[in-house]
Design a protein around this motif. Structure first.
Motif, short mmCIF file in Angstrom:
data_model
loop_
_atom_site.label_atom_id
_atom_site.label_comp_id
_atom_site.label_asym_id
_atom_site.label_seq_id
_atom_site.Cartn_x
_atom_site.Cartn_y
_atom_site.Cartn_z
N PRO A 194 0.82 -1.22 0.00
CA PRO A 194 0.00 0.00 0.00
C PRO A 194 0.85 1.26 0.00
N GLU A 195 0.24 2.34 -0.50
CA GLU A 195 1.01 3.59 -0.64
C GLU A 195 1.50 4.12 0.68
N TRP A 196 0.65 3.97 1.71
CA TRP A 196 1.02 4.59 2.99
C TRP A 196 2.28 3.96 3.57
N PHE A 197 2.59 2.77 3.14
CA PHE A 197 3.71 2.03 3.71
C PHE A 197 5.03 2.79 3.62
N PHE A 198 5.27 3.38 2.46
CA PHE A 198 6.55 4.08 2.27
C PHE A 198 6.67 5.29 3.17
N ALA A 199 5.59 6.06 3.17
CA ALA A 199 5.63 7.27 3.99
C ALA A 199 5.82 6.91 5.46
N VAL A 200 5.02 5.95 5.91
CA VAL A 200 5.10 5.59 7.33
C VAL A 200 6.46 5.00 7.69
N THR A 201 6.98 4.14 6.81
CA THR A 201 8.30 3.57 7.10
C THR A 201 9.35 4.65 7.18
N LEU A 202 9.30 5.57 6.24
CA LEU A 202 10.25 6.68 6.26
C LEU A 202 10.10 7.47 7.54
N PHE A 203 8.85 7.69 7.92
CA PHE A 203 8.58 8.45 9.14
C PHE A 203 9.18 7.75 10.36
N ILE A 204 8.94 6.46 10.44
CA ILE A 204 9.48 5.72 11.59
C ILE A 204 11.00 5.73 11.59
N LEU A 205 11.59 5.58 10.41
CA LEU A 205 13.06 5.64 10.37
C LEU A 205 13.57 7.00 10.82
N ALA A 206 12.90 8.05 10.35
CA ALA A 206 13.31 9.40 10.74
C ALA A 206 13.16 9.60 12.25
N LEU A 207 12.06 9.11 12.77
CA LEU A 207 11.82 9.23 14.21
C LEU A 207 12.87 8.46 15.02
N SER A 208 13.30 7.35 14.46
CA SER A 208 14.18 6.49 15.25
C SER A 208 15.50 7.17 15.59
N MET A 209 15.90 8.16 14.79
CA MET A 209 17.16 8.87 15.09
C MET A 209 17.07 9.62 16.40
N PRO A 210 16.16 10.59 16.50
CA PRO A 210 16.07 11.28 17.79
C PRO A 210 15.71 10.35 18.94
N VAL A 211 14.89 9.34 18.65
CA VAL A 211 14.52 8.41 19.73
C VAL A 211 15.76 7.70 20.25
N CYS A 212 16.62 7.29 19.33
CA CYS A 212 17.86 6.62 19.74
C CYS A 212 18.73 7.56 20.56
N LEU A 213 18.85 8.78 20.11
CA LEU A 213 19.64 9.77 20.85
C LEU A 213 19.06 9.97 22.24
N ILE A 214 17.74 10.06 22.29
CA ILE A 214 17.09 10.27 23.59
C ILE A 214 17.43 9.15 24.56
N GLN A 215 17.47 7.92 24.03
CA GLN A 215 17.81 6.81 24.93
C GLN A 215 19.14 7.07 25.60
N PHE A 216 20.11 7.51 24.81
CA PHE A 216 21.45 7.75 25.37
C PHE A 216 21.47 8.98 26.27
N TYR A 217 20.86 10.06 25.80
CA TYR A 217 20.86 11.30 26.59
C TYR A 217 20.22 11.05 27.95
N VAL A 218 19.06 10.43 27.92
CA VAL A 218 18.35 10.20 29.17
C VAL A 218 19.16 9.31 30.11
N SER A 219 19.78 8.28 29.56
CA SER A 219 20.61 7.40 30.40
C SER A 219 21.75 8.18 31.03
N LEU A 220 22.34 9.07 30.27
CA LEU A 220 23.42 9.89 30.81
C LEU A 220 22.90 10.78 31.94
N VAL A 221 21.76 11.40 31.71
CA VAL A 221 21.21 12.29 32.74
C VAL A 221 20.95 11.49 34.02
N PHE A 222 20.28 10.36 33.88
CA PHE A 222 19.99 9.56 35.08
C PHE A 222 21.28 9.09 35.75
#
Lengths: 126, 232, 279
Positions: free
Chosen positions: C146-174
């Motif tokens: 389906p068409e939405w698949f590409f957009a959503v996959t791209l979106f999730i990949l894009a989101l995963s960058m800041p999410v990954c950073l957040i995991q590290f940042y938050v761990s450092l803060v704690f």
């Protein structure tokens, strides 16, 4: 023209003494304009509030006077400044005599010592 | 007169070890105050609370009537004991940084002082000697027109000429609307410059008097009194 | 103030990262040259083949190192700037704690996107091949994706960058705001690693739980749907059924990612504000 302070007497008193000395020796001439409080404080390495306190006291004693926006000045030559020299002479002599006394020298002994020293000076000059 | 710095009941514990205990004091503007005490007495804890690096467990701090926060940080100029600039930055970049983040920063003042010290603006911080690094930090901190200056051990490990420079800078920048707090254990060096002194002993306020009062009442220097009070 | 912090963070990290991109570009360029030579000149010995393969391999290695390195460098910068000596400067600036955190998140995310773009460009250059994206997409669409698949996959990949950073940042803060019970030093990096592990496990559990709940809620539609039949179905209809199922999982993934990341970020900013204790 350095400022030397000892650490067990309030600074403002020592500053006042230092200024009196400068006036008495003529280092600070009558009618001479003083640098600003801050400049004096920096020069002496002391707190400006302390310097201000000393200057205010000297104003009260009449050795300095302030002209509205023009700043602070050494008082003109008059009885007060001249009395200052007398005052300082007295304190120097007293200090000398106190020191002599602590060594066991009476006023007469001190006078005799001074005589001897004066004669030695004269002989050196010949 | 509204006190510039107001602390009430400050407390902080590090587990069993006491940082500060119920410390209260008020410091007016226009004063140069020494915060004196041995290492570990709580001086640094107090200073960190004033500049917002530490939050007290109990009590409050008001700077110019405001609680510690973004607003108070804008009027507090803090010089820590250690270097806090990135090694990779050049002096000119550090000056830019201060100008960018602090509205009360006076660029001309800083540049003038740095030039007097003979420092090359293009040099990296890492290329400076320890003494010069500390001087740069001091120059930048004192070039701000802040209301409160917190200097934590500004003269530790610094040569006499540098010490003179530091004291001269503090005096030259004196301003009756601001106060300078100097935390140190090298008292004889600063005594002449202080209005008042605060002794902190084991996290508590042991004394808060003017230097003149101490000299008149006890006939000794603050340094001598300090040694008495903190004798082991 | 956020803008000023962001400008500063971007500038501070630019020197090393741009240098890395340059190096990657160079290795890719070298690989490209050798590939060209290999393709256009007869070589009986086959040496050119090997060399070309080697340079392409080096380029690929450089690209991978660059992408991973960008992430690592960004995380280390966060740690150095906020929790080492520089923290004495940063935390006494007239800025809010969340601004300090957020500007590093934005800067880190931007640089990680940049590193991906550089990686893609470099790969294309090194292998002298640009994938025909439009063709791939139309083929996939034809197969029933389906068409939405590409957009959503791209979106999730894009989101995963800041999410990954957040995991590290938050761990450092704690890790760095752990309450020291005595004045004896505690290894805060160790605490950060432990935080990371704990957070990771906690989030995995939450994710599994969420998916389980979703599965149970939709158990009816899974079993008696045509999904099982669709295994025997051919072509596009199968694809449509399968992807329809995954819509739900995708939605959960996105919601969870955002929710957890925002929640953890808020928690760590609060932690930094109230419990900061630089050595």
């Amino acid at each position: 023209m350095g400022w030397k302070f000892s650490d067990d007497v309030p600074l403002y008193q020592q500053i006042m003494d230092g200024i009196k000395q400068r006036i008495a020796t003529g280092d600070w001439a009558p009618g001479q304009k003083l640098p600003s409080v801050r400049e004096l404080a920096v020069e002496a390495g002391v707190n400006p509030n302390t310097m201000q306190k000393a200057l205010a006291e000297l104003e009260r004693e009449g050795l300095l006077y302030a002209k509205r926006t023009a700043g602070r000045f050494v008082a003109e030559r008059d009885e007060i400044t001249e009395g200052l020299q007398e005052e300082m002479l007295q304190s120097y002599v007293k200090e000398f005599l106190d020191n002599m006394e602590s060594l066991g020298y009476s006023l007469k002994d001190a006078a005799a010592l001074l005589q001897r020293m004066s004669q030695q000076e004269e002989r050196k000059g010949e | 007169m509204e006190e510039l710095i107001r602390c009430r009941g400050l407390s902080k514990r590090y587990g069993k070890v006491l940082g500060l205990e119920d410390l209260s004091l008020s410091i007016p503007a226009g004063k140069i105050v020494g915060i004196l005490g041995p290492n570990g007495s709580g001086k640094t804890t107090l200073i960190k609370m004033l500049c917002g690096l530490l939050v007290p467990e109990a009590g409050e701090v008001l700077i110019d009537g405001k609680p510690v926060g973004t607003e108070s940080k804008a009027v507090v100029s803090y010089l820590p004991e250690r270097p806090y600039f990135s090694d990779a930055m050049r002096i000119s970049e550090v000056v830019d940084f201060f100008e960018e983040f602090y509205g009360d920063f006076r660029r001309e003042t800083a540049e003038r002082m740095l030039q007097t010290l003979g420092l090359d603006f293009d040099k990296k911080i890492s290329a400076l000697s320890k003494g010069n690094r500390e001087k740069v930090q001091l120059v930048l901190v004192m070039s701000r027109e802040a209301k409160v200056y917190l200097l934590d051990e500004p003269m530790g490990g610094v040569d006499p000429a540098a010490r003179d420079f530091i004291l001269k800078t503090i005096l030259t920048n004196y301003n009756e609307d601001a106060s300078v707090l100097i935390s140190t254990h090298l008292i004889s060096d600063v005594e002449n410059v202080l209005d008042d002194v605060i002794f902190i002993k084991q996290g508590r306020l042991a004394l808060y008097k003017s230097v003149d009062e101490i000299r008149m009442e006890k006939n000794k220097s603050v340094d001598a009194l300090f040694r008495e009070v903190f004798a082991c | 103030m956020l803008g000023k912090l962001l400008k500063y963070d971007l500038k501070r990290q630019a020197k090393l990262l741009l240098a890395a991109y340059l190096v990657v570009g160079l290795t890719a360029g070298i690989s490209a040259i050798f590939r060209l030579v290999n393709a256009n000149f007869e070589d009986a010995t086959g040496v050119m083949n090997i060399v070309s393969g080697l340079t392409s391999g080096m380029a690929t290695l450089a690209i991978v190192v660059m992408v991973a390195g960008t992430l690592i460098y960004t995380v280390l910068y966060f740690r150095k700037n906020l929790f080492k000596d520089e923290g004495y400067l940063m935390h006494t600036l007239p800025v809010k704690s969340w601004q300090l955190y957020f500007s590093k998140l934005i800067a880190g995310t931007l640089y990680s996107y940049l590193s991906i773009l550089v990686a893609i460009a470099a790969l294309c250059l090194a292998f002298l091949h640009i994938p025909n994206l439009p063709e791939i997409i139309s083929q996939a669409l034809a197969a029933g994706v389906p068409e939405w698949f590409f957009a959503v996959t791209l979106f999730i990949l894009a989101l995963s960058m800041p999410v990954c950073l957040i995991q590290f940042y938050v761990s450092l803060v704690f890790g760095y705001t752990v309450r020291t019970n005595t004045k004896t030093p505690v290894n805060k990096d160790l605490m950060s690693v432990i935080s990371y592990i704990v957070l990771y496990m906690a989030q995995q559990i939450i994710s599994l739980g969420a998916i389980l709940i979703w599965a149970l809620a939709n158990i009816g539609s899974i079993t008696d749907s045509d999904l099982l039949d669709s295994v025997e179905m051919a072509g596009t209809q199968a694809a449509t059924e399968v992807f329809g199922m995954f819509k739900g999982i995708y939605a959960i993934t996105i919601v969870l990612m955002v929710f957890l990341s925002v929640g953890l970020s808020v928690l760590s900013v609060w932690r930094m504000k109230k419990h900061l204790d630089l050595s």
